[in-house]
Design a protein around this motif. Structure first.
Motif, PDB file in Angstrom:
ATOM      1  N   HIS A 117       0.685  -1.380   0.088  1.00 52.93           N
ATOM      2  CA  HIS A 117       0.107  -0.050  -0.120  1.00 52.93           C
ATOM      3  C   HIS A 117       0.847   1.185   0.035  1.00 52.93           C
ATOM      4  CE1 HIS A 117      -3.620   2.498   1.022  1.00 52.93           C
ATOM      5  NE2 HIS A 117      -2.704   3.026   1.933  1.00 52.93           N
ATOM      6  N   GLU A 118       1.890   1.212   0.752  1.00 52.23           N
ATOM      7  CA  GLU A 118       2.753   2.414   0.962  1.00 52.23           C
ATOM      8  C   GLU A 118       3.678   2.610  -0.270  1.00 52.23           C
ATOM      9  OE1 GLU A 118       2.253   4.627   3.107  1.00 52.23           O
ATOM     10  OE2 GLU A 118       1.011   3.615   4.580  1.00 52.23           O
ATOM     11  N   ALA A 119       4.006   1.550  -1.043  1.00 51.86           N
ATOM     12  CA  ALA A 119       4.664   1.665  -2.061  1.00 51.86           C
ATOM     13  C   ALA A 119       3.898   2.530  -3.129  1.00 51.86           C
ATOM     14  CB  ALA A 119       4.821   0.324  -2.745  1.00 51.86           C
ATOM     15  N   ARG A 120       2.745   2.589  -3.112  1.00 51.21           N
ATOM     16  CA  ARG A 120       1.819   3.425  -4.030  1.00 51.21           C
ATOM     17  C   ARG A 120       2.107   4.821  -3.644  1.00 51.21           C
ATOM     18  NH1 ARG A 120      -1.262   0.315  -7.348  1.00 51.21           N
ATOM     19  NH2 ARG A 120      -1.269  -1.849  -6.616  1.00 51.21           N
ATOM     20  N   GLN A 121       2.323   5.187  -2.551  1.00 48.74           N
ATOM     21  CA  GLN A 121       2.151   6.592  -2.106  1.00 48.74           C
ATOM     22  C   GLN A 121       3.739   7.240  -1.864  1.00 48.74           C
ATOM     23  OE1 GLN A 121      -0.850   7.350  -0.563  1.00 48.74           O
ATOM     24  NE2 GLN A 121      -1.683   5.527   0.049  1.00 48.74           N
TER      25      GLN A 121
END
Ligand code: NAD
Length: 478
Positions: A117-121
């Motif tokens: 999830h954090e990779a996208r952000q």
């Protein structure tokens, strides 16, 4: 759970499976039964793994946020498919009860999900350059770039989830990894390497080397081509690693002797049950295990009775049994050390309320009262199934005693007065405070890390990504 077949594995370097001339036997800590065999890598393997990670860096940093997120979700989905096998390996190598090993395996999914999830952000921000007159006519943004090769050195107590707390965010941010798990618990990490291969993680982006801390761990920490070192383990080894790592970025997740405060208005039944769970999960081998409980003197007797009853309800046994709550420590040497610490406390006036008996590497969960502040149990990290309960009169005194330690990872306070709880939370010197729960509580996505000798830097994928990236400024004249 049934007995394991002997698990054998190889190291994973640059996408190839690599053996070593020497090997280590992995043993079930409960009774010393051999359960696996892994290569004992030498420093040559460290050089090979770092070189492979370096070669893979260019490809990893070219991947888009969404591509790295998809990659991590493929690892997540394959782990979910094989969850029972991961749980079985964690149980066999650590000796923790099979139900706790299953919980760790489940938590790995939550860590990977958060990392994906954090990779996208991953992103920077707009900088208001006209904040000052000298910036008039300019605009700027920051971007977050991967640091490069990250060395990950991990402990025995949560061998897979604490590895993924480093590997997940490192890959999410576009870095490459050389992972060295604890020498007693290399089996779940070795299985993870197979999952990485099956998920299509680019060759060299994840490398696994197994072997001794003072040999390959030390070489990894000192390696000139490693840009960042992320370590979870004891303060003693953390200090050595920091001294060897030169100008590298370093994050350290170290030990603690966690305190919890029980105020007289607290829900005593809940506080007692959570104290027992927080003190004895994984036989107390948790960096945020409850070790010191400060209970207000008016409610101390009732609290101690409740803790005693809940402790005696725990079932001690073989880690493969579904009904087992408490099993062995990581080895007999550690159990003997904890036994000696209990004996020291008793010889200096401490009282055993319950537990403390040792059988090979297993210690019956032990509750102590009346332990002097200068005993090992009071001032060092026990990392075993033992909790000391102290009485206090005023909250200020409890806070002062909770802070009287070199450590500062997490703490807890039970009270129904939120004003007092928040005032205490601001004054306790730790990285995280749990109100109406024990310090042993952690969710995998939250910021997590310590102050003082409990370390530096934060984990939790969002926060680890900040540690594992460099901010670059791009500024232009308009
Ligand atoms: P440890 O420090 O003995 O070992 C940790 C890792 O360091 C292992 O992989 C080991 O092989 C390696 N190592 C040992 N000597 C080394 C050296 N000279 N150079 C480089 N690497 C070396 O810790 P452990 O016994 O595996 O784990 C228990 C400790 O970990 C406890 O103190 C516990 O509090 C701490 N811990 C902290 C956290 C946290 O998040 N803060 C989480 C879990 C455990």
């Amino acid at each position: 759970m049934t007995a394991n077949a002997m698990e054998t594995s190889l190291n994973y370097i640059g996408g190839e499976w690599v053996d070593a001339t020497e090997h280590d036997v992995v043993r079930l800590p409960y009774d010393d039964t051999p359960v696996g065999r892994v290569p004992r890598a030498g420093t040559g393997a460290v050089d090979q793994a770092v070189a492979a990670a370096r070669r893979a860096s260019a490809a990893m940093r070219e991947l888009a946020n969404c591509e790295r997120a998809d990659l991590l979700m493929r690892v997540h989905d394959l782990m979910q498919r094989d969850l029972a096998e991961f749980g079985r390996l964690i149980c066999a190598e650590t000796g923790k009860p099979v139900k706790e090993a299953g919980i760790e395996a489940e938590r790995c999914l939550s860590t990977l999900f958060a990392a994906a999830h954090e990779a996208r952000q991953v992103r920077g921000e707009v900088v208001p350059m006209d904040f000052a007159a000298m910036g008039k006519g300019r605009m700027a943004v920051t971007v977050r770039e991967p640091v490069g090769v990250i060395g990950c050195i991990t402990p025995f107590n949560f061998p897979l989830n604490l590895g993924l707390h480093k590997i997940g965010p490192a890959l999410a941010a576009g870095n490459t990894v050389v992972h060295k798990p604890a020498s007693k618990t290399p089996l779940s990490a070795s299985r993870l390497a197979r999952t990485m291969e099956e998920a299509g993680v680019p060759k060299g982006a994840y490398n696994l080397i197994t072997g001794g801390g003072s040999t390959i761990g030390a070489a990894l920490a000192a390696h000139a081509d490693v840009a960042m070192l992320t370590f979870t383990g004891s303060a003693e080894v953390g200090r050595t690693i920091k001294a060897r790592s030169g100008l590298k970025k370093v994050t350290l997740e170290l030990g603690n002797n966690s305190a919890v405060i029980v105020e007289p208005d607290a829900d005593l039944a809940t506080a007692a049950v959570r104290t027992v769970q927080g003190a004895f999960a994984n036989s107390g081998q948790v960096c945020i295990s409850v070790q010191r409980v400060f209970v207000q003197e008016r409610v101390a007797d009732e609290f101690i009775d409740r803790v005693k009853a809940a402790t005696e309800a725990l079932r001690i046994g073989h880690p493969y049994e579904d009904s087992t709550d408490i099993s062995s420590l990581i080895d007999e040497t550690e159990a003997v050390r904890v036994e000696n610490w209990i004996a020291e406390a008793v010889s200096r006036g401490g009282v055993v309320v319950t537990g403390g008996r040792r059988s090979f590497a297993t210690i019956a969960p032990c509750v102590l009262t009346g332990v002097p502040d200068s005993c090992d149990i009071s001032c060092r990290e026990a990392f075993g199934p033992v909790v000391a309960i102290y009485r206090y009169r005023e909250l200020d005194e409890a806070i002062q005693r909770a802070n009287a330690t070199p450590y500062g990872l997490q703490a807890g306070i039970f009270t129904n007065d939120l004003g007092r709880a928040f005032r205490a939370a601001r004054r306790i010197e730790v990285g995280g405070v749990m109100i109406n729960d024990v310090p042993a509580w952690r969710a995998d996505h939250m910021p997590y890390g310590g102050v003082k000798e409990s370390g530096m830097g934060r984990e939790g994928p969002k926060f680890a990504i900040e540690e594992m990236t460099e901010l670059k400024l791009i500024c232009w004249k308009v």
